[in-house]
Design a protein around this motif. Structure first.
Motif, short mmCIF file in Angstrom:
data_model
loop_
_atom_site.label_atom_id
_atom_site.label_comp_id
_atom_site.label_asym_id
_atom_site.label_seq_id
_atom_site.Cartn_x
_atom_site.Cartn_y
_atom_site.Cartn_z
N LEU A 144 30.99 34.06 53.75
CA LEU A 144 31.54 34.30 55.08
C LEU A 144 32.46 35.51 55.14
O LEU A 144 32.62 36.12 56.21
N ASP A 145 33.11 35.86 54.04
CA ASP A 145 34.11 36.94 54.06
C ASP A 145 33.62 38.21 53.38
O ASP A 145 34.42 39.01 52.89
N GLY A 146 32.33 38.42 53.36
CA GLY A 146 31.79 39.63 52.75
C GLY A 146 31.12 39.33 51.41
O GLY A 146 31.19 38.21 50.90
N SER B 220 37.64 39.29 30.48
CA SER B 220 36.47 38.44 30.22
C SER B 220 35.68 38.13 31.49
O SER B 220 34.49 37.81 31.41
N ASP B 221 36.32 38.20 32.65
CA ASP B 221 35.63 37.95 33.92
C ASP B 221 36.15 38.90 34.98
O ASP B 221 37.36 39.18 35.04
N ILE B 222 35.24 39.39 35.83
CA ILE B 222 35.59 40.20 36.99
C ILE B 222 35.07 39.49 38.22
O ILE B 222 33.87 39.23 38.33
N LEU B 223 35.96 39.16 39.14
CA LEU B 223 35.62 38.34 40.32
C LEU B 223 35.91 39.15 41.57
O LEU B 223 37.08 39.38 41.92
N VAL B 224 34.86 39.59 42.24
CA VAL B 224 34.98 40.42 43.44
C VAL B 224 34.81 39.53 44.66
O VAL B 224 33.73 39.03 44.94
N ASN B 225 35.91 39.32 45.40
CA ASN B 225 35.90 38.48 46.61
C ASN B 225 35.94 39.38 47.84
O ASN B 225 36.96 39.48 48.52
N GLY B 226 34.84 40.07 48.12
CA GLY B 226 34.84 41.02 49.22
C GLY B 226 35.36 42.38 48.78
O GLY B 226 35.76 42.58 47.63
#
Length: 453
Positions: free
Chosen positions: A184-186, A112-118
């Protein structure tokens, strides 16, 4: 230098690339694979006739890409086994035709959600629970290329001068992007998936979001043109419920929808869809929800569906509900029905600073008929925790009465929330409105002695 030499893959590796890298840490092996994929991708771009491929169908282009990748691996004498070869071909196809590493996630209907952290960290949500995936990007530049592909499709841009953007995918999924220097991290990207097959009332009953008895009331509220406010926190299912409720509007009515990112999937024949527009790089050209609500009033709508009320548009939306556009609906971020009223009052103050509190509350009480509160519980499941009717004013206070509530009784050993739905025993005033429109609900629906698990 050949591709094999550039990647330092020894031809003696009998079982291909994976065995050649077996002794390396997973992160290093992943980087080697990303390097190989990037190089193959680059060689493909150098050889492809971009003008010619524009005229190919997606299926034909996919086949052509597969053939060219196979030929490149043979020419460059890169020893890979059958599984690795198929993986590489698939990933190259995703890079050329889709959204690269995100394609397998977008193809999974349980996400249901895709979370791209860098570039190196991608989380997904399944059934309300977050989990880390093995998906990664080659580097921040690779991620930025995917981001640019997404935002450019809807005519938007993201760069250092405009580091935040909202967009949507072709299937309607909502995308938010924020990049350095603010992140800050991309680059960070959040994708709220949009179901290709919209959920129905029956689906939510099956998921125990509410009961069959409550669904009868919800359907009757939409059919009887009661003004509805759906309240809840982030990810609680407000838009999903709004979409389902909108589905019960009569096909003969003219509906105007207003959203920041188009998500609603109304099936009626007479629907006009409007979408806001952010300012351009010169801070011009912005079209706000309030401007669209005002314009919608000139479009002869029977009902206005506002995707979310979050600012000064609350003033115009409530006035629309009070002036002949009965049965209009909107959502709002709030943890309880009472909090939703407080937020609405604050929004009215934003639009008219000199409006007395009592006047604002009177307008809210006369405009809104029912507040449906949706909450996401600690186990990730969504529940309609209350259906409350606004009954007017007592002094300076808006009066409300709960018709149905969800009562939590505990938490199971597996972390699942235990509880039940129950009618409060109050006979709602909107019953008379429904009778006037030929809708008769059985009195047993409101019997408080019946607990609905």
């Amino acid at each position: 230098m050949s591709l094999r030499e550039q990647l330092a893959i020894q031809p003696a590796a009998a079982n291909g690339w994976a065995e050649a890298r077996a002794a390396e840490p997973p992160a290093q092996a992943s980087r080697a694979y990303q390097k190989m994929k990037s190089r193959v991708h680059q060689l493909l771009l150098e050889r492809l006739d971009l003008e010619a491929i524009e005229h190919l169908s997606p299926e034909r282009l996919r086949d052509e890409l597969s053939t060219m990748v196979e030929r490149l691996l043979t020419e460059e004498n890169v020893v890979v086994n059958a599984v690795e070869r198929r993986t590489l071909v698939r990933d190259i196809q995703h890079e050329m035709l889709g959204l690269g590493p995100l394609e397998p996630l977008l193809a999974d209907p349980t996400i249901s959600d895709i979370l791209v952290n860098g570039a190196r960290q991608v989380y997904v949500e399944r059934r309300g629970q977050l989990s880390l995936t093995e998906v990664s990007f080659a580097d921040d530049d690779h991620l930025m290329k995917i981001i640019d592909k997404i935002v450019s499709r809807v005519g938007r841009r993201v760069d250092e001068s405009s580091p935040m953007a909202d967009a949507r995918l072709p299937d309607g999924s909502r995308v938010n992007v924020i990049i350095p220097p603010l992140a800050l991290d991309g680059p960070v990207m959040s994708i709220r998936r949009f179901s290709v097959v919209p959920l129905t009332m029956e689906n939510l009953i099956e998921f125990r979001t509410f009961t069959a008895e409550m669904s009868q009331v919800l359907k009757a509220l939409a059919t009887a043109e009661v003004n509805l406010l759906i309240s809840g926190g982030t990810g609680s299912g407000k838009t999903t419920l709004l979409n389902i409720m909108s589905g019960f509007i009569d096909a003969g009515e003219r509906i105007v929808t207003i959203e920041d990112a188009a998500e609603l999937q109304l099936r009626q024949p007479h629907v006009v869809r409007l979408e806001t527009r952010p300012p351009n790089i010169e801070e011009r050209g912005e079209v706000t929800p309030r401007a669209l609500v005002r314009n919608a009033l000139r479009m002869r709508p029977d009902r206005i569906i506002l995707g979310e009320t979050r600012g000064t548009e609350a003033m115009d939306m409530l006035q629309a509900m009070n002036t002949g556009h009965e049965g209009s609906m909107t959502t709002i971020h709030a943890n309880t029905a009472r909090d939703a009223l407080g937020r609405l009052e604050n929004m009215l103050a934003m639009g008219a600073a000199n409006m007395p509190s009592k006047v604002a509350r009177t307008q809210i009480a006369s405009a809104i008929g029912v507040i449906i509160q949706v909450n996401r519980l600690t186990d990730g499941r969504r529940k309609v925790t209350s259906i409350a009717e606004l009954t007017g004013m007592e002094g300076d206070v808006i009066t409300m009465q709960d018709i149905f509530t969800y009562r939590q009784t505990g938490v199971g050993e597996d972390g699942s929330v235990k509880g039940y739905f129950q009618a409060t025993g109050v006979r709602p005033r909107f019953i008379e409105r429904m009778k006037a429109r030929g809708i008769v609900l059985p009195e047993s629906l409101f019997d408080p002695s019946h607990r609905m698990e």
